[in-house]
Scaffold this active site. Structure first.
Site, PDB file in Angstrom:
ATOM      1  N   GLN A 211       0.833  -1.201   0.000  1.00  0.00           N
ATOM      2  CA  GLN A 211       0.000   0.000   0.000  1.00  0.00           C
ATOM      3  C   GLN A 211       0.871   1.256   0.000  1.00  0.00           C
ATOM      4  OE1 GLN A 211      -3.266  -0.056  -0.408  1.00  0.00           O
ATOM      5  NE2 GLN A 211      -3.416   2.174  -0.438  1.00  0.00           N
ATOM      6  N   ALA A 230      -5.649   5.290  -0.427  1.00  0.00           N
ATOM      7  CA  ALA A 230      -5.459   5.177   1.018  1.00  0.00           C
ATOM      8  C   ALA A 230      -3.977   5.273   1.378  1.00  0.00           C
ATOM      9  CB  ALA A 230      -6.016   3.850   1.500  1.00  0.00           C
ATOM     10  N   SER A 235      -5.683   1.275   4.406  1.00  0.00           N
ATOM     11  CA  SER A 235      -6.453   0.541   3.400  1.00  0.00           C
ATOM     12  C   SER A 235      -7.130  -0.651   4.047  1.00  0.00           C
ATOM     13  CB  SER A 235      -5.541   0.041   2.285  1.00  0.00           C
ATOM     14  OG  SER A 235      -6.242  -0.902   1.486  1.00  0.00           O
ATOM     15  N   HIS A 237      -7.850  -3.203   2.604  1.00  0.00           N
ATOM     16  CA  HIS A 237      -7.293  -4.435   2.029  1.00  0.00           C
ATOM     17  C   HIS A 237      -6.269  -5.084   2.969  1.00  0.00           C
ATOM     18  CE1 HIS A 237      -9.201  -4.449  -1.963  1.00  0.00           C
ATOM     19  NE2 HIS A 237      -9.194  -3.129  -1.843  1.00  0.00           N
ATOM     20  N   GLU A 293     -17.091   3.154  -4.505  1.00  0.00           N
ATOM     21  CA  GLU A 293     -16.377   2.047  -5.136  1.00  0.00           C
ATOM     22  C   GLU A 293     -17.330   0.842  -5.199  1.00  0.00           C
ATOM     23  OE1 GLU A 293     -12.616   1.137  -3.335  1.00  0.00           O
ATOM     24  OE2 GLU A 293     -11.756   3.093  -3.807  1.00  0.00           O
ATOM     25  N   TRP A 295     -17.172  -1.779  -6.648  1.00  0.00           N
ATOM     26  CA  TRP A 295     -16.453  -3.048  -6.802  1.00  0.00           C
ATOM     27  C   TRP A 295     -15.813  -3.549  -5.513  1.00  0.00           C
ATOM     28  CZ3 TRP A 295     -14.813   1.720  -8.708  1.00  0.00           C
ATOM     29  CH2 TRP A 295     -13.714   2.276  -8.057  1.00  0.00           C
ATOM     30  N   HIS A 296     -15.801  -2.731  -4.464  1.00  0.00           N
ATOM     31  CA  HIS A 296     -15.065  -3.058  -3.240  1.00  0.00           C
ATOM     32  C   HIS A 296     -16.047  -3.587  -2.188  1.00  0.00           C
ATOM     33  CE1 HIS A 296     -11.883  -2.085  -0.060  1.00  0.00           C
ATOM     34  NE2 HIS A 296     -12.983  -2.211   0.682  1.00  0.00           N
TER      35      HIS A 296
HETATM   36 ZN   LIG Z   1     -10.744  -2.062  -2.794  1.00  0.00          ZN
END
Ligand SMILES: [Zn+2]
Length: 321
Positions: A211, A230, A235, A237, A293, A295-296
């Protein structure tokens, strides 16, 4: 050391320590510790005493051509944010370039490449954000955003690769998710298949280091773009609870148009039944700190996902109740 040296405590190097661990614990940087202790190597002796500098930004005004310890401390702080520059105590073209990037990132401040009180304040807000570490990183409801970050060394304890199709074949760490989220994702994808919807995984777990690279690259490409990216530690993720997905109908891209595809619409309707939320929604940018987002998706468990989705909440709003 000068009278206004930022050193605030002394630490004795112990078995199992590393400069990175110590820097993380004290909210400072490896480079800053090395600078104030005149270290040329990362290898230390057990029992060696270290002065621990805090991330204290220099006061005063610094500009092109200035040299000295304060410039070096400023550079080491910038370096810890992934800005690319030499930590050499010389306020040269690269340092000017980084300060310009920062000033562009925080309009309406004067963009002149000179470090002064306004730039200091901007940088301080970046630091304050960066070092608010969460106390519950393994909690499936952990809140990660621009104000709440994960420690640099945090790696989820139970990462596995979900048995779903990805947009690429080879193994990559970004295929991983935490076990519970991975199992829920597999069930979501099975249901999709049953409904004639073909989703593909794009990017799941992402390390702090990865990241940091992405953030630094985004800042260099465009300070504006970095506003949507981020900072390291911030993040979702890195939690192993989030994954980006896409579809052939959207050319496997992560873009706003995904929400208009049959797959994007199916996902928005179905994700919560399997414990996932669409984490970043239109109209909630001021709360989440990120653009929409579609897609997230983020795993929070079925009960919470359904409450959040039914009431059109963000995770921030749910947790503040
Ligand atoms: Zn994402």
């Amino acid at each position: 050391m000068s009278a206004n040296s930022p050193v605030t405590s002394v630490y004795i190097f112990q078995r199992g320590d590393s400069l990175k661990k110590i820097a993380t614990r004290y909210g400072t940087t490896v480079e800053a510790i090395k600078t104030v202790n005149n270290l040329t190597s990362d290898i230390l002796d057990l029992g060696q005493s270290l002065q621990i500098p805090l991330l204290t930004l220099p006061d005063g005004i610094y500009r092109k051509g200035n040299t000295g310890l304060q410039v070096k401390i400023l550079q080491s702080i910038l370096d810890s944010f992934g800005f690319s520059l030499l930590v050499d105590g010389f306020y040269g073209p690269k340092t000017v370039g980084v300060i310009l990037q920062l000033q562009q990132k925080f309009p309406p401040f004067k963009v002149d490449g000179i470090y002064g009180p306004q730039t200091r304040a901007s940088l301080q807000s970046l630091i304050d954000t960066h070092f608010h570490l969460v106390a519950n990183p393994t909690d499936k409801l952990v809140l990660i955003n621009r104000e709440n970050g994960l420690p640099a060394e945090y790696v989820p304890p139970d990462l596995v690769v979900p048995a779903i199709p990805f947009t690429f074949q080879e193994y990559d760490p970004k295929k991983q998710m935490r076990k519970e989220a991975s199992q829920a994702l597999e069930q979501l994808f099975t249901k999709a298949k049953h409904d004639n919807i073909t989703l593909m995984g794009v990017s799941g777990y992402r390390s702090y280091e990865r990241q940091a690279q992405i953030y630094a690259r985004n800042i260099q490409v465009s300070p504006i773009k970095a506003q949507f990216s981020a900072p390291p530690g911030c993040s979702e993720h890195q939690t192993g609870l989030a994954i980006d997905v896409s579809s052939a109908s959207n050319n496997y891209n992560l873009s706003q148009s995904f929400s208009a595809t049959p797959e994007g619409q199916w996902l928005a309707q179905t994700a919560s039944a399997f414990g996932f939320i669409i984490r970043y929604q239109h109209g909630k940018e001021n709360i989440t700190g990120y653009q929409a987002e579609p897609w997230h998706i983020r795993y929070v468990g079925i009960d919470v996902a359904q409450i959040i989705t039914l009431n059109e909440l963000t995770l921030e709003e749910y947790l503040s109740k």
